[in-house]
Design a protein around this motif. Structure first.
Motif, short mmCIF file in Angstrom:
data_model
loop_
_atom_site.label_atom_id
_atom_site.label_comp_id
_atom_site.label_asym_id
_atom_site.label_seq_id
_atom_site.Cartn_x
_atom_site.Cartn_y
_atom_site.Cartn_z
N UNK A 106 44.59 47.07 31.08
CA UNK A 106 43.33 47.80 30.86
C UNK A 106 42.65 47.13 29.68
N UNK A 107 41.64 46.36 30.00
CA UNK A 107 41.04 45.47 28.99
C UNK A 107 40.52 46.22 27.76
N UNK A 108 40.08 47.46 27.96
CA UNK A 108 39.48 48.17 26.82
C UNK A 108 40.52 48.82 25.92
N UNK A 109 41.76 48.88 26.44
CA UNK A 109 42.83 49.47 25.64
C UNK A 109 43.38 48.47 24.63
N UNK B 16 36.30 22.49 43.89
CA UNK B 16 35.06 23.26 43.91
C UNK B 16 35.45 24.70 44.18
N UNK B 17 35.06 25.58 43.27
CA UNK B 17 35.39 27.00 43.45
C UNK B 17 34.23 27.86 42.97
N UNK B 18 34.37 29.14 43.14
CA UNK B 18 33.34 30.07 42.66
C UNK B 18 33.22 29.91 41.13
N UNK B 19 31.96 29.84 40.65
CA UNK B 19 31.71 29.57 39.23
C UNK B 19 32.44 30.56 38.31
N UNK B 20 32.38 31.81 38.68
CA UNK B 20 32.99 32.84 37.84
C UNK B 20 34.51 32.65 37.72
N UNK B 21 35.14 32.23 38.81
CA UNK B 21 36.59 32.02 38.78
C UNK B 21 36.91 30.77 37.95
N UNK B 22 36.07 29.73 38.09
CA UNK B 22 36.26 28.51 37.29
C UNK B 22 36.18 28.85 35.80
N UNK B 23 35.21 29.70 35.45
CA UNK B 23 35.05 30.08 34.04
C UNK B 23 36.24 30.87 33.54
N UNK B 24 36.81 31.70 34.41
CA UNK B 24 38.00 32.47 33.99
C UNK B 24 39.18 31.53 33.76
N UNK B 25 39.32 30.55 34.62
CA UNK B 25 40.47 29.64 34.50
C UNK B 25 40.37 28.74 33.26
N UNK B 26 39.13 28.41 32.86
CA UNK B 26 38.94 27.49 31.73
C UNK B 26 38.57 28.22 30.44
N UNK C 14 42.16 38.88 22.58
CA UNK C 14 42.08 38.14 21.31
C UNK C 14 43.34 37.31 21.05
N UNK C 15 44.34 37.45 21.93
CA UNK C 15 45.60 36.73 21.68
C UNK C 15 45.56 35.31 22.27
N UNK C 16 46.04 34.37 21.47
CA UNK C 16 46.14 32.99 21.97
C UNK C 16 47.39 32.86 22.83
N UNK C 17 47.50 31.74 23.51
CA UNK C 17 48.70 31.47 24.34
C UNK C 17 49.95 31.52 23.44
N UNK D 23 38.22 30.52 26.91
CA UNK D 23 38.79 30.54 25.55
C UNK D 23 39.06 32.00 25.20
N UNK D 24 40.00 32.24 24.25
CA UNK D 24 40.22 33.61 23.81
C UNK D 24 38.93 34.24 23.28
N UNK D 25 38.90 35.56 23.23
CA UNK D 25 37.76 36.32 22.73
C UNK D 25 36.48 36.15 23.55
N UNK D 26 36.64 35.86 24.82
CA UNK D 26 35.46 35.82 25.70
C UNK D 26 35.73 36.76 26.87
N UNK D 27 34.64 37.11 27.55
CA UNK D 27 34.75 38.05 28.67
C UNK D 27 35.61 37.48 29.81
#
Ligand code: SAM
Length: 294
Positions: free
Chosen positions: A236-239, A155-165, A276-279, A167-171
Motif C-alpha cells: 500500500x504505497x501510501x502506508x 518496445x513496450x508501453x511507455x509507462x511500464x518502461x518508466x517503471x522499470x527504469x 524512498x528506499x534504495x535497492x 529512480x527512488x522517490x518517484x511515482x
C-alpha cells in the motif's frame, strides 16, 4: 535492397496484409512497425553487429526480423500466431539466417534454444516489439531464467518502461523497478510516436534497454525473500514502511515490537515509505528480517 522494399513500410505492410487476408488480433497485441528508421534506431541502441546472435519475440509479418537479419549474424524468432508462419516464410524468404519457432514465448525453453543456435563466444541479445498485454510476464520470465545474453532491448508501453527504469522517490518507482534493476541496468533509450505502428496502439510507447548485470548490485541472503519484502513494502504505497511490514508479518513469529527493533538496529526509519528506499536499503531490510525468521 532499397528501403522502399522493406517490410516496415505502410505500402508493403498493406500489400502483405491484403495478399494473405490477414486481420489483426488485438488479444495478441498485434501492432506492427511500419517505419524502418525506428527499427534501425532500436537495433543501434541494442548494440547489434554482424557477429551478434538475436532472439526476437513476436516477429509479426517480419518488419523487425528483416532488419535484424540484415544487421546481425543470425536470428531466432518466436511467434505464437500460427497464421503468421506461412506469411513469414514468404516475406523473409530472401534471408537464410533466420529461424522461426511457432511457440508461446512464456512456454519456451530459451536457454536450450540459445545453446542450439548461437556459439558460446557470440554475444546474444533479445530484441522485440513486445505484445503489450504480457510485457511484464515475458520480461520477468527471461530475467529470472538468467539466460546467457548481453541485453534485452524492447518496445513496450511507455509507462511500464518508466517503471522499470525508475529512480527512488518517484511515482514510477516500485517493486517492478527493483525486480528489473536487480538483474539489469535499465534505460529508456527513446520514446516512439503512435504513427509508426499499424494499427496505432491506444497507449504511448518507449524503447527500453536492459543490460544484464554480471552479478546483482546487492548481496541478498535469499532472493525469494528479498522480492517478497520489496512487494510488502509497496503493498500500500501510501502506508509507511512499518505499517506495510506489520501487515506482511501478521500472524507470523515476527511481532510489532520485533519489527521496530529490527528497523532500529539497521537504521531505517519505519515512518518512511517504500518508494524512498534504495535497492541497498531493501537488501539490508530483507537480510535482517530473513535472519530474524530463520
Ligand atoms: N515484430 C513485429 C513488428 O514489430 O512489426 C510485430 C510486433 S507485435 C507488437 C507483437 C507480436 O507478438 C505479434 O506478432 C503477436 O502475434 C506476437 N505474440 C503475442 N503473444 C506472444 C507470445 N506469448 N509468444 C510469442 N509471440 C507472441
Amino acid at each position: 535492397m532499397s528501403s522502399k522494399k522493406y517490410i516496415a513500410t505502410p505500402t508493403r505492410t498493406n500489400e502483405i496484409l491484403k495478399k494473405y487476408g490477414f486481420f489483426f488480433k488485438k488479444s495478441l497485441g498485434q501492432n506492427f512497425l511500419i517505419d524502418v528508421n525506428i527499427l534501425e534506431n532500436i537495433i543501434r541502441h541494442a548494440g547489434i553487429d554482424q557477429q551478434s546472435g538475436v532472439i526476437e519475440i513476436g516477429p509479426g509479418i517480419g518488419a523487425l526480423t528483416e532488419q535484424l537479419a540484415i544487421h546481425a549474424k543470425n536470428v531466432v524468432a518466436y511467434e505464437i500466431d500460427q497464421r503468421l508462419l506461412p506469411i513469414l516464410d514468404n516475406t523473409l524468404e530472401d534471408y537464410s539466417n533466420i529461424q522461426l519457432i511457432h511457440q508461446d514465448i512464456l512456454e519456451a525453453d530459451v536457454n536450450t534454444c540459445i545453446q542450439a543456435n548461437f556459439d558460446p563466444e557470440q554475444q546474444t541479445h533479445i530484441v522485440a516489439n513486445l505484445p503489450y498485454y504480457i510485457t511484464t510476464p515475458i520480461l520477468m520470465k527471461l530475467l529470472r531464467e538468467k539466460l546467457p545474453i548481453s541485453s534485452l532491448t524492447v518496445m513496450i508501453q511507455k509507462e511500464v518502461a518508466e517503471r522499470m527504469a525508475a529512480e527512488p522517490n518517484t511515482k514510477s518507482y516500485g517493486s517492478l523497478t527493483i525486480a528489473v534493476q536487480y538483474y539489469t541496468n535499465a534505460e529508456v533509450v527513446m520514446n516512439v510516436p503512435k504513427r509508426v505502428f499499424m494499427p496505432q496502439p491506444n497507449v504511448d510507447s518507449s524503447v527500453l534497454k536492459l543490460t544484464i548485470r554480471e552479478s546483482p548490485p546487492v548481496d541478498v541472503l535469499n532472493e525469494q525473500y528479498f522480492f517478497a519484502i520489496v512487494q510488502a513494502a509497496f503493498a500500500q504505497r501510501r502506508k509507511t514502511l512499518r505499517n506495510n511490514l506489520i501487515t506482511f508479518f501478521k500472524g507470523s513469529v515476527i511481532e510489532k515490537e520485533h519489527i521496530n527493533q529490527i528497523l532500529d538496529a539497521i537504521g531505517i526509519d519505519g515512518t518512511r515509505r517504500g518508494e524512498s528506499l534504495s535497492m541497498e536499503e531493501f537488501a539490508l531490510l530483507a537480510n535482517a528480517f530473513f535472519q530474524a525468521t530463520s
